[in-house]
Design an enzyme around this catalytic site. Structure first.
Site: not given
Length: 203
Positions: A8, A81
């Protein structure tokens, strides 16, 4: 099958050096620009499938990379994550004072100690292994875009090329770049790591 890996774009938490696992951290203006640039770099790649973390910073990145393409994004929780629990959105300097015992234990043995009320490395790595086990579902696709996070992508690379999970830190996955892994029935090959060049299929 080729996996095109993207981390990202930049967030304010990245700039501030905060632990940001599952906490909502929107892209900065620079993070948006990074994703838009990746759209340009990867415009010539005919993606068959898009797999993405369920966290908004990854989904926003995926939308910007895809832009005008009419490709559905498949949300994969295993690509999230690592969850840092009570340490989310906190700086290591603060944790050294406010949760000194647990933070020291984690720094000294990050493979076994667990962030306070968070996800330990063993659970995290098992989650990524579940994603790897699912890759057989997608073997009929040629080009798969995977949008995720530093920890996940580093661990994914290490495990796919046959290295132990703790070797993940040998692979830093930068923002604003793309990486590629080719997978066949016998083994995987890391073809590209952190490229800012124009992506070409079958190169």
């Amino acid at each position: 099958m080729r996996l095109w890996l993207i981390r990202h774009g930049e967030t304010q938490a990245n700039i501030d050096g905060l632990y940001s696992g599952h906490a909502p951290t929107p892209l900065t203006a620079r993070g948006i620009e990074q994703a838009q640039n990746l759209h340009t770099l990867l415009h010539g790649v005919s993606f068959d499938l898009v797999l993405c973390s369920e966290l908004e910073r990854a989904q926003h990145t995926a939308r910007l990379v895809l832009s005008d393409r009419q490709l559905p994004v498949q949300i994969i929780p295993e690509l999230n994550e690592m969850f840092f629990g009570d340490w989310e959105m906190r700086h290591h300097r603060d944790l050294m004072q406010e949760d000194a015992e647990n933070y020291s234990a984690w720094c000294n043995d990050w493979q076994h100690a667990i962030p306070t009320n968070g996800e330990g490395f063993q659970a995290f790595s098992q989650r990524v292994e579940r994603f790897i086990a699912r890759l057989s579902e997608f073997q009929h696709y040629q080009n798969i875009l995977v949008v995720s996070h530093q920890g996940v992508l580093s661990l994914l690379i290490a495990r796919l090329i046959g290295m132990p999970a703790e070797a993940m830190w040998h692979f830093r996955v930068d923002q604003g770049c793309w990486s590629a892994i080719d997978i066949n029935q016998k083994f995987a090959t890391l073809r590209v790591l952190n490229s800012r060049a124009i992506g070409v299929e079958n190169a």
